[in-house]
Design an enzyme around this catalytic site. Structure first.
Site, PDB file in Angstrom:
ATOM      1  N   GLY A  54       0.844  -1.195   0.000  1.00 23.87           N
ATOM      2  CA  GLY A  54       0.000   0.000   0.000  1.00 23.87           C
ATOM      3  C   GLY A  54       0.867   1.227   0.000  1.00 23.87           C
ATOM      4  O   GLY A  54       2.046   1.151   0.371  1.00 23.87           O
ATOM      5  N   CYS A  81       5.302  -6.242   1.559  1.00 19.26           N
ATOM      6  CA  CYS A  81       5.661  -4.827   1.494  1.00 19.26           C
ATOM      7  C   CYS A  81       5.041  -4.031   2.652  1.00 19.26           C
ATOM      8  O   CYS A  81       5.464  -4.182   3.779  1.00 19.26           O
ATOM      9  CB  CYS A  81       5.274  -4.269   0.114  1.00 19.26           C
ATOM     10  SG  CYS A  81       6.188  -2.782  -0.240  1.00 19.26           S
ATOM     11  N   GLU A 168       4.553 -11.379  -6.232  1.00 20.28           N
ATOM     12  CA  GLU A 168       3.529 -11.540  -7.276  1.00 20.28           C
ATOM     13  C   GLU A 168       3.976 -10.997  -8.636  1.00 20.28           C
ATOM     14  O   GLU A 168       3.381 -11.307  -9.663  1.00 20.28           O
ATOM     15  CB  GLU A 168       2.219 -10.854  -6.838  1.00 20.28           C
ATOM     16  CG  GLU A 168       2.243  -9.330  -6.766  1.00 20.28           C
ATOM     17  CD  GLU A 168       2.829  -8.779  -5.463  1.00 20.28           C
ATOM     18  OE1 GLU A 168       3.515  -9.537  -4.749  1.00 20.28           O
ATOM     19  OE2 GLU A 168       2.625  -7.586  -5.175  1.00 20.28           O
ATOM     20  N   SER A 220     -20.622  -2.946 -27.164  1.00 19.90           N
ATOM     21  CA  SER A 220     -19.827  -2.392 -28.260  1.00 19.90           C
ATOM     22  C   SER A 220     -19.472  -3.459 -29.288  1.00 19.90           C
ATOM     23  O   SER A 220     -18.994  -3.142 -30.367  1.00 19.90           O
ATOM     24  CB  SER A 220     -18.530  -1.801 -27.698  1.00 19.90           C
ATOM     25  OG  SER A 220     -17.659  -2.851 -27.317  1.00 19.90           O
ATOM     26  N   GLY A 221     -19.699  -4.719 -28.934  1.00 19.86           N
ATOM     27  CA  GLY A 221     -19.265  -5.801 -29.827  1.00 19.86           C
ATOM     28  C   GLY A 221     -17.860  -6.269 -29.481  1.00 19.86           C
ATOM     29  O   GLY A 221     -17.399  -7.297 -29.958  1.00 19.86           O
ATOM     30  N   VAL A 223     -14.774  -7.509 -26.770  1.00 20.02           N
ATOM     31  CA  VAL A 223     -14.746  -8.668 -25.879  1.00 20.02           C
ATOM     32  C   VAL A 223     -15.369  -8.353 -24.513  1.00 20.02           C
ATOM     33  O   VAL A 223     -16.236  -9.084 -24.028  1.00 20.02           O
ATOM     34  CB  VAL A 223     -13.286  -9.148 -25.675  1.00 20.02           C
ATOM     35  CG1 VAL A 223     -13.229 -10.333 -24.734  1.00 20.02           C
ATOM     36  CG2 VAL A 223     -12.652  -9.473 -27.009  1.00 20.02           C
ATOM     37  N   ASP A 224     -14.949  -7.243 -23.914  1.00 23.69           N
ATOM     38  CA  ASP A 224     -15.324  -7.000 -22.523  1.00 23.69           C
ATOM     39  C   ASP A 224     -16.823  -6.768 -22.351  1.00 23.69           C
ATOM     40  O   ASP A 224     -17.457  -7.375 -21.488  1.00 23.69           O
ATOM     41  CB  ASP A 224     -14.539  -5.801 -21.961  1.00 23.69           C
ATOM     42  CG  ASP A 224     -13.040  -5.994 -22.124  1.00 23.69           C
ATOM     43  OD1 ASP A 224     -12.618  -7.152 -22.280  1.00 23.69           O
ATOM     44  OD2 ASP A 224     -12.306  -4.996 -22.112  1.00 23.69           O
ATOM     45  N   SER A 226     -19.163  -7.603 -24.323  1.00 25.55           N
ATOM     46  CA  SER A 226     -19.927  -8.785 -24.734  1.00 25.55           C
ATOM     47  C   SER A 226     -19.934  -9.849 -23.643  1.00 25.55           C
ATOM     48  O   SER A 226     -20.976 -10.428 -23.331  1.00 25.55           O
ATOM     49  CB  SER A 226     -19.338  -9.384 -26.008  1.00 25.55           C
ATOM     50  OG  SER A 226     -19.282  -8.414 -27.016  1.00 25.55           O
TER      51      SER A 226
END
Ligand code: XMP
Length: 509
Positions: A54, A81, A168, A220-221, A223-224, A226
């Site tokens: 953070g 961290c 990570e 919008s057509g 990926v996200d 849809s």
């Protein structure tokens, strides 16, 4: 959740990445705010808890703290961290202001192995990003490793482990192994996370949140939006209305394809708004790229606003926001330093009176694609190249009109079709055609022609911040060029863009 890992969010930009690493181990993880009451955390019966990084300092007056009793709950803890500094601070050690901080790669030297470092060599590279540092460790702890500072401590009796670096991040050479050691050897977490579980859980959450209310979504057509639409539809069926705005600046036959793919196949309730003339008339006489972008953005908002207001009683606005959209603006669940404000593509007005529904907000792009496929969306739709919000408005260079858009759509369609046919589409990251406002002389049959020039552009990239031009085979390019010139009326010359980013950009405007 049972037997998963809880990540307490103190605002690090990397939190979702921790979540993702754990999902990759097929273990369930959940990111919740650092100030979630302890009883609520315990009720989730986690196998382990990660205290994230953070931006703040434990010594600050308004430092983000947790109750000390968290460390007495008998659940293994990994502090990363800020999480390490917090553990130190709360359990009686001392954190001091660093002199210069440590950012980027550092060499980690393991002094005394804890279970966290099982099967990890004594020297390795780790990724650091901190200013403060641990000066005195709490009683009962030992120092396990160092960089320029104390970089890992633990109290193995209490199952508390801390690292000053970011395991990570992929630059931490053995970071994933360390997380695996924590998750499996220390927490004994179970492998029980699958995308199907994610879908089931999210569907249940959407049902609960939405109840009997109505939801609207700007489709919008891409990926996200849809995947978000199909997921939400799975939860609440036709309580969801999708609004698809045909700006007239889309790929060839895009509106028709979206209606077929999502309207007919998935039975989504889609309101198709043909606003192409409206957009084109607003763009008349405008050739500056940024002005075009602004006009298209504003018009989109206006059209969407008007259409959504016609849907009576809609309470939620759903968006296909995914994690990378969020990462630079704010932390998902907790506090974080704001780097830059982000507006989702085709950004919607902030004063719309809706509650937001963003079911993909915690996923990375490739995870969204996997969810899409799991939901039954065909592979070729889920793995489409990105398409910019302003669409062909910024690929017809200079002033845009209906004829130029038609010419560009036809040329672009040929290029994309050939990429698929030759098994090259998925080998490049983004491919399209640009129409220049330049005419040149050519000859066709016995006739002299004077037509537009098209540029074929294809880029390979991982993050779209830098890119190289795709080394497509000459024969392939030759065929694309021949087809465009022969089949598209209005183009008599094709060039291939061999510029990398930087210094060029992927788009031409
Ligand atoms: P550049 O041209 O900056 O493009 O190298 C990087 C990526 O961003 C996309 N792009 C946009 N997307 N609205 C969008 O939604 C925009 O105004 C816009 N401009 C560029 C571009 O297609 C590429 O994927």
């Amino acid at each position: 959740m049972t037997n998963g890992i809880i990540i307490l969010d103190f605002g690090s930009q990397y939190n979702q990445l921790i979540g993702r690493r754990i999902r990759e181990m097929e273990v369930y993880s959940e990111i919740i705010p650092f100030n979630t009451p302890l009883e609520e955390i315990l009720a989730k019966k986690p196998a382990g808890i990660i205290l994230s990084g953070g931006p703040s300092s434990v010594n600050a007056e308004d430092a983000h703290l947790v109750k000390k009793s968290l460390f007495e709950a008998g659940i293994p803890i990994l502090g990363i961290c800020y999480g390490m500094q917090l553990t130190t601070h709360l359990l009686g050690g001392k954190v001091k202001k660093g002199i210069k901080g440590e950012y980027g790669k550092s060499s980690l030297r393991i002094r005394e192995k804890s279970k966290l470092f099982t099967d990890i060599p004594e020297n390795s590279v780790v990724w650091m990003s901190h200013f403060d540092e641990v000066e005195n460790i709490p009683e009962g702890f030992v120092i396990n490793a160092e960089t320029d500072v104390i970089s890992s401590i633990s109290n193995e009796t209490k199952n508390i482990y801390c690292v000053q670096f970011h395991p990570e991040v992929s630059h931490s050479e053995y970071g994933t192994k360390m997380l695996e050691n924590f998750v499996f050897n220390i927490c004994k977490a179970e492998k029980n996370w699958k995308l199907t579980n994610y879908i089931d859980r999210t569907v249940a959450e959407i049902k609960e949140k939405v109840g009997t209310q109505k939801v609207i979504l700007g489709l919008s057509g891409g990926v996200d939006s849809s995947v978000a639409a199909v997921l939400i539809h799975k939860a609440i069926g036709n309580q969801l209305t999708c609004i698809f705005v045909d700006t007239g600046l889309l790929r060839k036959n895009e509106a028709q394809k979206v209606m077929e793919n999502y309207g007919e196949y998935f039975n989504l309730n889609i309101k198709l708004i043909d606003a192409s003339e409206h957009f084109l008339s607003k763009l008349k006489g405008v050739s500056d790229p940024e002005r075009k972008r602004k006009i298209i953005g504003n018009e989109f908002i206006e059209v969407f606003d008007e259409e959504s207001s016609k849907i009576e009683g809609a309470k939620f606005l759903a968006q296909g926001t995914i994690y990378p959209d969020v990462i630079e603006s704010q932390s998902v669940k907790g506090p974080s330093a704001v780097i830059k404000s982000h507006h989702n593509v085709g950004g919607l007005p902030e004063d719309m009176d809706f509650e937001l529904l963003e079911p993909l907000r915690e996923l990375f792009k490739d995870e969204v694609r996997k969810v899409g496929e799991e939901l039954g969306i065909p592979h070729h739709l889920v793995y489409r190249h990105p398409f910019p919000g302003p669409g062909l408005g910024i690929r017809v260079l200079g002033e845009v009109d209906a004829e130029k858009v038609r010419i560009l759509q036809d040329a672009d369609d040929i290029f994309i079709e050939e990429l698929y046919k030759n098994d090259l589409y998925h080998k490049v990251s983004q491919a399209f055609v640009v129409l220049l406002p330049v005419k040149s002389v050519g000859v066709m049959g016995d006739e002299r022609t004077y037509e537009y020039t098209a540029v074929v552009r294809s880029a390979n990239t991982i993050d779209f911040m830098t890119a190289t031009w795709s080394k497509l085979p000459y024969e392939f390019l030759e065929n694309v060029s021949n087809r465009i010139i022969n089949e598209v009326k209005g183009i008599n010359r094709v060039a291939y863009d061999i510029s990398s980013k930087p210094p060029a950009t992927i788009e031409w405007e």
